[in-house]
Scaffold this motif. Structure first.
Motif, PDB file in Angstrom:
ATOM      1  N   LEU A 145      -9.624  -8.401   6.107  1.00  0.00           N
ATOM      2  CA  LEU A 145      -8.825  -7.473   6.903  1.00  0.00           C
ATOM      3  C   LEU A 145      -7.585  -7.068   6.126  1.00  0.00           C
ATOM      4  O   LEU A 145      -6.817  -7.924   5.683  1.00  0.00           O
ATOM      5  CB  LEU A 145      -8.394  -8.107   8.234  1.00  0.00           C
ATOM      6  N   VAL A 146      -7.410  -5.750   5.965  1.00  0.00           N
ATOM      7  CA  VAL A 146      -6.292  -5.220   5.187  1.00  0.00           C
ATOM      8  C   VAL A 146      -5.678  -4.042   5.936  1.00  0.00           C
ATOM      9  O   VAL A 146      -6.393  -3.177   6.445  1.00  0.00           O
ATOM     10  CB  VAL A 146      -6.756  -4.741   3.793  1.00  0.00           C
ATOM     11  N   GLU A 147      -4.352  -4.015   5.997  1.00  0.00           N
ATOM     12  CA  GLU A 147      -3.662  -2.877   6.597  1.00  0.00           C
ATOM     13  C   GLU A 147      -3.600  -1.733   5.604  1.00  0.00           C
ATOM     14  O   GLU A 147      -3.458  -1.955   4.390  1.00  0.00           O
ATOM     15  CB  GLU A 147      -2.254  -3.306   7.004  1.00  0.00           C
ATOM     16  N   SER A 148      -3.706  -0.505   6.107  1.00  0.00           N
ATOM     17  CA  SER A 148      -3.586   0.672   5.244  1.00  0.00           C
ATOM     18  C   SER A 148      -2.967   1.797   6.052  1.00  0.00           C
ATOM     19  O   SER A 148      -2.714   1.659   7.253  1.00  0.00           O
ATOM     20  CB  SER A 148      -4.959   1.097   4.698  1.00  0.00           C
ATOM     21  N   SER A 149      -2.751   2.924   5.403  1.00  0.00           N
ATOM     22  CA  SER A 149      -2.358   4.118   6.148  1.00  0.00           C
ATOM     23  C   SER A 149      -3.620   4.822   6.637  1.00  0.00           C
ATOM     24  O   SER A 149      -4.729   4.567   6.133  1.00  0.00           O
ATOM     25  CB  SER A 149      -1.542   5.059   5.269  1.00  0.00           C
ATOM     26  N   GLU A 150      -3.451   5.705   7.576  1.00  0.00           N
ATOM     27  CA  GLU A 150      -4.609   6.425   8.141  1.00  0.00           C
ATOM     28  C   GLU A 150      -5.337   7.227   7.065  1.00  0.00           C
ATOM     29  O   GLU A 150      -6.573   7.231   7.011  1.00  0.00           O
ATOM     30  CB  GLU A 150      -4.132   7.338   9.268  1.00  0.00           C
ATOM     31  N   ALA A 209       6.008  -6.317  -3.314  1.00  0.00           N
ATOM     32  CA  ALA A 209       5.442  -6.401  -1.964  1.00  0.00           C
ATOM     33  C   ALA A 209       5.260  -5.032  -1.322  1.00  0.00           C
ATOM     34  O   ALA A 209       4.698  -4.934  -0.223  1.00  0.00           O
ATOM     35  CB  ALA A 209       6.339  -7.257  -1.072  1.00  0.00           C
ATOM     36  N   LEU A 210       5.705  -3.979  -2.002  1.00  0.00           N
ATOM     37  CA  LEU A 210       5.662  -2.629  -1.441  1.00  0.00           C
ATOM     38  C   LEU A 210       4.767  -1.681  -2.234  1.00  0.00           C
ATOM     39  O   LEU A 210       4.032  -0.884  -1.655  1.00  0.00           O
ATOM     40  CB  LEU A 210       7.079  -2.034  -1.404  1.00  0.00           C
ATOM     41  N   TYR A 239       0.802  -1.221   0.000  1.00  0.00           N
ATOM     42  CA  TYR A 239       0.000   0.000   0.000  1.00  0.00           C
ATOM     43  C   TYR A 239       0.843   1.282   0.000  1.00  0.00           C
ATOM     44  O   TYR A 239       0.346   2.373   0.281  1.00  0.00           O
ATOM     45  CB  TYR A 239      -0.996   0.010   1.166  1.00  0.00           C
ATOM     46  N   VAL A 240       2.105   1.170  -0.368  1.00  0.00           N
ATOM     47  CA  VAL A 240       2.938   2.363  -0.507  1.00  0.00           C
ATOM     48  C   VAL A 240       2.706   2.960  -1.893  1.00  0.00           C
ATOM     49  O   VAL A 240       2.834   2.255  -2.902  1.00  0.00           O
ATOM     50  CB  VAL A 240       4.431   2.024  -0.339  1.00  0.00           C
TER      51      VAL A 240
END
Length: 266
Positions: free
Chosen positions: A225-230, A196-197, A175-176
């Motif tokens: 469920l997925v990680e992200s930035s705020e 992966a980035l 998610y970069v």
């Protein structure tokens, strides 16, 4: 501290390693255990090689996860995603079906399944990644759990019988934003696979692809469920809504982490 250890600490500290004493201890132990030359390990670390790639493992959620050169190193903040998944599993079916997509080393699936099986509950765990190096690494980590790891693009390699049956879909998508890759620390930028980035223009390209297919793979009431930035999270919620998933944001100040959760209606 011995004179040799003190010299290693000094070299690591001069290279900007914040936890130089801890790293010196770990590298010294790794050299003793594997027969590697300590000076070579220290030189590689000073040049920017991730500590975890030199050790052959990363600590994640209290577990030692095998990692290999060229494999994404699990981040400590992602332990929050594991905690959120475990809470949902505890409130859900007695025998959950879990998939770790974009699994990398398989750290998320390993951690979640280890916690749940320790509570004497059975799980069905499957993982997949597009990178063959990551798949081989994940197979090492998931073998003790008897979980298969498939190689391929997102859902493509998964067995068809999982369609409509996944209770927990863990997906640590890249998610970069593409333009931010060059600003990442050299440890990540130069030693982890770009696939992966790099999440594309706004960091959510792979997330959008996952969400587009997720409803047909999730069980009724199943969760993604997925990680992200705020700052990405509100956009991610809108993407979930467009595909019929009820979304919410979970945040942790302790872990500096944001997790977006999408749920298929029951």
């Amino acid at each position: 501290m011995s004179a040799g250890r003190s010299d290693v600490v000094a070299q690591l500290r001069a290279a900007g390693c914040v936890f130089a004493e801890d790293e010196a201890r770990l590298l010294t132990a790794a050299a003793a255990e594997t027969g590697a030359v300590l000076e070579v390990l220290v030189a590689q670390r000073v040049s920017g090689t991730p500590l975890e790639h030199l050790l052959g493992w990363a600590e994640f959620h209290g577990l030692r996860i095998a990692v290999a050169p060229g494999v994404f190193v699990p981040r400590q903040r992602t332990a929050f995603l594991v905690d959120e998944a475990v809470d949902l599993i505890r409130a859900g079916p007695g025998h959950p079906v879990i998939v770790d997509l974009c699994c990398g080393s398989g750290a998320l699936g390993t951690a979640v399944a280890t916690i749940i099986t320790a509570e004497a509950r059975p799980v069905t765990l499957t993982a997949a990644d597009i990178d063959p190096v990551a798949v081989e690494c994940a197979r090492r980590n998931l073998a003790p759990l008897g979980a298969p790891v498939y190689q391929g693009d997102l859902f493509e390699p998964l067995p068809g019988e999982l369609r409509g049956c996944i209770d927990i879909l863990l997906c640590n998508t890249p998610y970069v934003p593409s333009e931010m890759i060059a600003r990442m620390p050299p440890e990540a930028r130069d030693h982890e696979p770009r696939i992966a980035l790099d999440g594309g223009l706004d960091g959510l390209d792979i997330f959008r692809r996952v969400v587009a297919e997720a409803p047909s793979w999730l069980a009724p009431g199943g969760h993604l469920l997925v990680e992200s930035s705020e700052h990405q999270a509100p956009v991610a919620l809108a993407v979930l809504a467009r595909h019929g998933l009820a979304g919410r944001i979970a945040e942790s100040d302790e872990h500096y982490a944001t997790v977006v959760i999408g749920t298929r209606p029951a």
